[in-house]
Structure formats: C-alpha cells, structure tokens
Write a protein that holds these residues in place. Structure first.
Motif, short mmCIF file in Angstrom:
data_model
loop_
_atom_site.label_atom_id
_atom_site.label_comp_id
_atom_site.label_asym_id
_atom_site.label_seq_id
_atom_site.Cartn_x
_atom_site.Cartn_y
_atom_site.Cartn_z
N GLU A 47 -52.13 101.75 186.83
CA GLU A 47 -51.16 102.83 186.89
C GLU A 47 -51.86 104.17 186.82
N SER A 48 -51.09 105.26 187.00
CA SER A 48 -51.74 106.57 186.93
C SER A 48 -52.29 106.76 185.52
N HIS A 204 -52.09 101.90 193.51
CA HIS A 204 -51.17 101.48 192.47
C HIS A 204 -50.17 100.48 193.05
N ASP A 205 -50.19 100.31 194.39
CA ASP A 205 -49.20 99.46 195.05
C ASP A 205 -49.75 98.04 195.19
N LEU A 206 -49.20 97.13 194.41
CA LEU A 206 -49.73 95.77 194.37
C LEU A 206 -49.56 95.04 195.70
N LEU A 245 -47.46 94.09 184.80
CA LEU A 245 -47.54 94.91 186.01
C LEU A 245 -46.89 94.17 187.19
N LEU A 246 -47.22 92.89 187.32
CA LEU A 246 -46.65 92.09 188.41
C LEU A 246 -45.15 91.93 188.24
N SER A 248 -43.10 93.99 186.92
CA SER A 248 -42.32 95.21 187.16
C SER A 248 -42.34 95.63 188.62
N ALA A 249 -43.18 94.98 189.44
CA ALA A 249 -43.25 95.39 190.85
C ALA A 249 -41.95 95.04 191.57
#
Lengths: 253, 324
Positions: A47-48, A204-206, A245-246, A248-249
């Motif tokens: 993330e940022s 940041h884009d999975l 992270l996965l 929340s995508a």
C-alpha cells in the motif's frame, strides 16, 4: 543467474519537525532482501507508504541506502552506478507528463536515449516509436499534445532506447484508464518476450501484478513480509498481511 | 420503482470561438431509483464527470445544458434559479469527490466543518451541532470521534478524511449522494471499507447514490444499476450483475475483458485497439465502430439508438443480440 540482488538494504529519512539529529528517523526501507534473476519479472506490491517506491528509487540510485548492499551483475552499485552500467537500468514512472520534458519533441526524447548508446546513434527513432505502438508521425509533437497512454508509451520507448538490462516500472499503469492500462500491459508483455527484459514491476494493484509477475514480493512498513512464485503468493498466501491485502481487493466477478 | 433522479436526453454543449459548439454530452438519460445506487462508468473524456457536474448545476464557464431535463424529486433542475439550486447542494444533494483534501477547509477542525453543515440545515445551536458532528463521525467509522473532531484535515489519513467528508454529507440529511470517484485516491484496503460504509448508510437511511467511477470493480461492488458511457453517450444500461456477466454492447464487453483479475489466474487482458474519438472529430455512424470487432457497413453510417434489448437492459448497438 541473478541480475540484481538487494541485501539488507535500509533507506531512512529525517522526519520534518524538530531539529537536526533530534528529528525522528523514518525507516522507509527497513532491511530488505530481494533478488531478480535475468529475464524474470518480479512484482512488488504494497500500500502507499509501504516503502516500495523508495526501494525502487534506492535501487536505481535516486536515493542512497544507509545500510546494506545492492549488487547488479556482480558490481556493487550501493554507492551509485558506475558510468558504464548506468544505462543498464531504466525506470518508468507513474505520471509520464511529469517524467517527460514538456518542451522537447517526442522524437528528440527518444533520440536522446539512442544517442547515449553510441553504437545506435543512427538508429531509427521511428522504429522505436512503432515498437511501442506510437505513430511515428507524432515524433514532432510535444508531450502535452499526446494522451496519457501515448505519453507512457513514449516514456517506455525512451527507457528502452538505452537497451537496459533491467527495467523498473513504478506504478507505470496506475494512472491510466482501464483500456489503456490493458494496452500498456500487453505492450510490456510483448517487449519482454521480444527483448528478454528483466523487470521490477511495482504496483498497488494486485490484478495488474498478477498479469505480469513471475515472482511477487509483498511489502509492508518498509519490510518484505512475503515473497515467492506469483501463483503461490496469490493462491496460498503465507503472511497475515498478504491475506488481508488479497481479501480487500475488489473483483469484477 | 420510483426514481428520485431522472435525467432525460441531456445535451451539454461547449461554446467554441469561431466554430460549431461542441457536444460534450449527447442525449444522456438514466434514473437513480429511490434508495438504490446507480453507477456511471466510463473512461477519461467519456462525459461521466460532466454528467455529475450538470446534475449539480456546477458546469464550468462556457458549458451549458442546451436541452433535456434533470428531474430531482419531481422538480426539473434545468433552468431552476441559482439560489434554489445552491440550496439543494450540500443538503438534499450531497457530494463526495475523489480528493477529500479539496473538499475540506484546511484551517478548520473537521468536527467544526461537519457541524457547520448541520447548523445551516437544521438551525441547531453550536453545542448541539457539535454533539451531532461527533455522532456522525462515529457513525462513519472515525475512531475516537470526540478527539478526532478537533483534528485538522492534514492530521488525518486519506481514508479518515474521506469518512469526514461523508459525515459532512450526512449532516445535510441528503436524499441523494453524488459520489465522483470517491475511492480512487485511496489504498486498496481502504477502498472496500469506504464502499461498505456507503452501502451501510444507504441501507439505514434509504438514501440514493449516483456513483461515478472509471473502475468496473467499484461498480461490481457498490451499485445495483450501471450506465456505461462512451464519447458523450450512454451505450449500455442495466442491472449491474447482469450487465457485467453478459454485456450486450461490444464496448462494455471489451472493458470487462480489460480488467485484470486478482483471485484467479486468467489469460492476459485483451486490450481494445485504438483510442476513444476526439469529440470535435467524431466518426460517422456508431462512435465505437472504428474500434469494434463487430463493426459492419451499417455501423459506419447509422448511429445506433439506445434501445431495450432484453427486459431492463438497454444497449446502443445494431448487433446487441449477437454481442457478449
């Protein structure tokens, strides 16, 4: 064969506020180990504020590592890239409009890269533009006259004109519309196959990273918390942070 | 289903010195049903933000609505005197934009900004409005709301700022929330939570939402209905799930194929060749035909009308029955 190896690299900044050494130290990159093999594409996600851009900038020499070692093709480049190697690494940034000189013509931007390689001074700018899908007739235009997607293609053409062995893409498709993003991703995949490029691809884009990466490293608070073959990281994430992270995508279907 | 907002045949033109006016929006129409979310999706220059701006009555200088209607709760907003439109903005119609920093006053604590809206709308006392602001910040998920109400925008993270903007929107007791790329500038993990918050508010208050985004994934998560825009026109409309699962317009189908999947290994994304047309030099016939895999002679001469191609589904393609 390992082309790039990053060993226990730390990059720190002094935070604003306070004075001199009393200012708190921010550890943007906090002890990172990462290797990129020749011909491989490594995706760096996070993330940022996770430190992924700082790591990229440290690798190419735009920031100086405070500790650790960066080795490119058995040369230590931690304190800067020696003249003979500088062209071997090129970077493509998120916003092509701020990374291209607005006063130069598109053709000259790419020609500059070609001139830097004496052997190819005479090489054809038009061919380079065609390679990235830009109409050579646009060579006399300035960046402001092109669309965002075309500018990013020019930025890629400029980077590739130097025939780099490592291409570092920092959020190179993040600011683009989805259809243009798809075009640039396809272009990078084609160029990789054609030129045997080695890439460090930061996003940041999975979903975008899954399209290109052979291996993936997940960065969180300055550290790499998980890395492995892309399929393994996506299908069986080992670290708690990767899983969240996965989860929340957003997905289309 | 009763519609709260109905836009009919909206045409927005830009004046150009020494040339024909440019049609930025060309016959845009849609409905936002009461208590539901309509998404408008399109790429840069498609006219989606211009549509939102027209609904708000905030078109930039030189642009104007030349025909069509924007009916909000039975009143046509087109031609409504500016003071009445201004009274609607920030109360009945609330706005949430991409960049929360530009929506917030940098030199005022966020709680104060939320309470100002409530005071204007409800005529509350300063103290009562202050208490309501803390309640609203709590409701939108700002942790430690009494404390955070005293914070300035720069002291909050991007996600918290956007929550503060949503609290401001709620302070006006809106019937319609117009959200233009509300999660585009936020991190992935925050994005899903903000969309979840909008859905929760909708379920609790029955508010309608017009959600503008370039991101089809946002549409999939946060809308019940979707309208797809291309070059100033709506090319397809329908229920979100159906539309994304089985697009009838080749442009929608191509957009869907452009989105990279996260959770499944898929073949490489399939880019649409070419670029969207320049509005000053539109191709004849269908505006998408130069990039369309289905284009036939008819497409080069005859512009397809937006027509019902299945129950509840509209598409502007001569071959909508063959698409998908």
């Amino acid at each position: 064969m390992t082309l790039l190896s990053v060993e226990q690299v730390w990059t720190t900044f002094r935070a604003p506020g306070g004075r001199g050494l009393r200012r708190p130290e921010i550890q943007a990159v906090a002890g990172v180990d990462l290797t990129v093999a020749a011909g491989e594409t490594v995706g760096l996600v996070g993330e940022s504020g996770s430190g992924k851009s700082t790591l990229a900038r440290t690798i190419v020499g735009l920031e100086r590592a405070r500790r650790g070692r960066i080795v490119f093709d058995s040369t230590n480049v931690t304190r800067g890239w020696p003249r003979g190697l500088r062209r071997d690494v090129q970077m493509v940034f998120q916003d092509p409009r701020s990374s291209l000189n607005p006063r130069m013509r598109v053709g000259d931007i790419v020609a500059d890269g070609l001139r830097a390689r004496p052997a190819s001074v005479a090489a054809d700018v038009a061919k380079r533009l065609e390679q990235v899908g830009v109409d050579p007739a646009l060579a006399t235009r300035r960046p402001a006259e092109l669309s965002g997607g075309q500018c990013q293609r020019v930025a890629i053409a400029r980077a590739l004109a130097l025939r780099p062995r490592l291409l570092v893409c920092d959020e190179a498709v993040s600011a683009l519309d989805v259809s243009v993003q798809a075009q640039i991703l396809a272009l990078l995949a084609d160029l990789r196959a054609e030129l045997g490029l080695t890439m460090l691809f930061i996003s940041h884009d999975l979903g975008v990273v899954r399209q290109l990466a052979d291996r993936v490293a997940v960065m969180y608070r300055g550290r790499i918390v998980e890395q492995g073959p892309a399929e393994q990281v996506y299908e069986e994430p080992a670290h708690e942070y990767t899983r969240s992270l996965l989860a929340s995508a957003l997905e289309l279907h | 289903m009763e519609a709260l907002l109905t836009v009919r045949d909206l045409v927005v033109q830009a004046e150009r010195p020494g040339a024909e006016p440019l049609r930025i929006l060309d016959g845009v129409g849609f409905e936002v049903p009461a208590g539901q979310t309509l998404g408008v999706v399109g790429e840069s220059g498609s006219g989606k933000t211009m549509t939102a701006t027209a609904v708000l009555g905030l078109l930039p200088h030189g642009l104007s609505v030349t025909s069509g209607a924007i009916e909000f709760a039975g009143t046509d907003l087109v031609g409504l005197p500016e003071p009445r439109r201004r009274a609607l903005r920030g109360s009945d119609i609330a706005m949430v934009f991409q960049d929360p920093l530009s929506a917030l006053n940098p030199v005022q604590p966020v709680g104060r900004q939320v309470s100002e809206v409530a005071r204007r709308r409800e005529g509350l006392s300063r103290a009562a409005a202050g208490r309501l602001a803390v309640e609203l910040l709590d409701r939108v998920g700002v942790p430690d709301p009494a404390q955070r109400a005293r914070a300035y925008p720069h002291q909050l993270s991007g996600g918290l700022r956007q929550r503060a903007v949503i609290a401001m929107a709620l302070a006006g007791r809106p019937r319609l929330i117009l959200a233009d790329e509300p999660t585009t500038a936020l991190d992935v993990s925050v994005q899903a939570r903000i969309l979840g918050l909008l859905a929760k508010i909708q379920a609790e208050d029955g508010v309608s939402v017009l959600l503008i985004s370039h991101d089809l994934r946002v549409m999939a998560h946060a809308t019940q209905h979707v309208a797809v825009m291309y070059a100033g026109r709506i090319v397809e409309r329908g229920a979100t799930r159906d539309l994304l699962d089985a697009p009838r317009h080749p442009y929608t189908a191509a957009l869907v194929r452009s989105v990279p999947a996260v959770h499944t290994r898929t073949a490489a994304v399939a880019p649409i060749p070419g670029n969207p047309p320049n509005l000053a030099a539109l191709p004849p016939g269908c505006r998408f035909h130069p990039r369309c895999p289905l284009a036939a002679d008819r497409c080069r001469t005859e512009a397809p009308a937006l027509r019902e191609v299945a129950p509840g589904r509209l598409a502007a393609c001569h071959f909508a029955e063959e698409a998908s």
